[in-house]
Design an enzyme around this catalytic site. Structure first.
Site: not given
Ligand code: FPP
Length: 253
Positions: A30, A47, A141
């Site tokens: 997150d 992201h 893994l």
């Molecule tokens: C939450 O942060 C994160 C996500 C909803 C997406 C996670 C995806 C990635 C890390 C990249 C793609 C994944 C892979 C496996 C290659 P948020 O956007 O909700 O953050 P915020 O709470 O600060 O808005």
């Protein structure tokens, strides 16, 4: 909440020979959006950097004694985000699969995807299947990536399968127990997570592995996912090693 600055000192870790580190770490990645906003950049930039962190953390796990890593990449609720953000996240997943399949296959990583694939593009579904098939003999893994995943949805789908098996006589009522339901989850065959980490300071579970984390330890760190380093993972593992897990029993003396 145990922010990074208040984490306990290391007691023992797989690296220090203690052997009581978590075999299975699950992470709610997150804080990507906030990371980008703090820098005056669009949320999707967070992201993109977050996907780089995924690459690093996956690589580091075997040396830290982590045999199973589960990552929450896209939830059943994430469809509510802007079209641009959803497209970017799906694109990052595709790119990750395309760039990592051969590398992870060579490095002994077995990749699985959990979640409901039906809503994903056919192209992404094909790439996921190919990555799973290409890496299925690996054992160094076990990487599980949750895509269009929601724990309630997973439990409901497993319950539906169980009901069908009961109705069609493949299972007796007495056999419809915890094990039978667990065997119908997306995670069937995987051990439960020992440690669930959530980055960014939020202290919610957000519909992640509700069934599987019944006895998991939770660690909440303020670090935003794009800043989460191998060092942070090492700290989380050390912190876990200092906790006593009782699984409902009384404390050991
Ligand atoms: C939450 O942060 C994160 C996500 C909803 C997406 C996670 C995806 C990635 C890390 C990249 C793609 C994944 C892979 C496996 C290659 P948020 O956007 O909700 O953050 P915020 O709470 O600060 O808005």
């Amino acid at each position: 909440m145990a922010p990074k600055d208040t984490m306990q000192a290391a007691v023992a870790s797989p690296e220090t020979g203690g052997g009581n580190g978590p075999a299975h770490v699950a992470i709610i990645m997150d804080g990507n959006g906030r990371w980008a906003t703090q820098r005056g950049r669009p949320r999707v930039a967070g992201h993109r950097v977050g996907a780089e962190r995924v690459r690093e953390i996956v690589r580091a796990c075997p040396d830290l004694g982590v045999r199973y890593l589960t990552l929450y990449a896209f939830s059943t609720e994430n469809w509510k985000r802007s079209v641009e953000e959803v497209i970017t996240l799906m694109g990052l997943l595709e790119r990750y699969i395309l760039s990592e399949t051969e590398k992870l296959s060579r490095e002994g990583v077995r990749v699985r995807f959990i979640g409901d694939r039906a809503r994903l593009s056919e192209r992404l579904q094909r790439l996921m299947e190919r990555m799973e098939a290409r890496t299925c003999a690996n054992d160094r893994l076990h990487l599980t990536i949750a895509v269009n995943y929601g724990a309630r949805d997973e439990i409901a789908r497993a319950a539906r399968t169980l009901a069908r098996d009961l109705a069609e006589g493949r299972l007796s009522e007495e056999e419809a127990d915890e094990t039978a339901l667990g065997n119908r989850m997306d995670t069937a065959g995987l051990p439960d997570p020992d440690l669930v980490v959530r980055t960014s300071g939020e202290t919610r579970v957000s519909n992640f592995l509700l069934w599987q984390s019944a006895y998991s330890e939770y660690l909440f760190t303020r670090t935003l996912w794009p800043d989460f380093s191998v060092e942070d993972l090492r700290d989380a593992i050390s912190h876990f090693a200092g906790r006593e897990r009782r699984f409902g029993a009384v404390a050991r003396r």
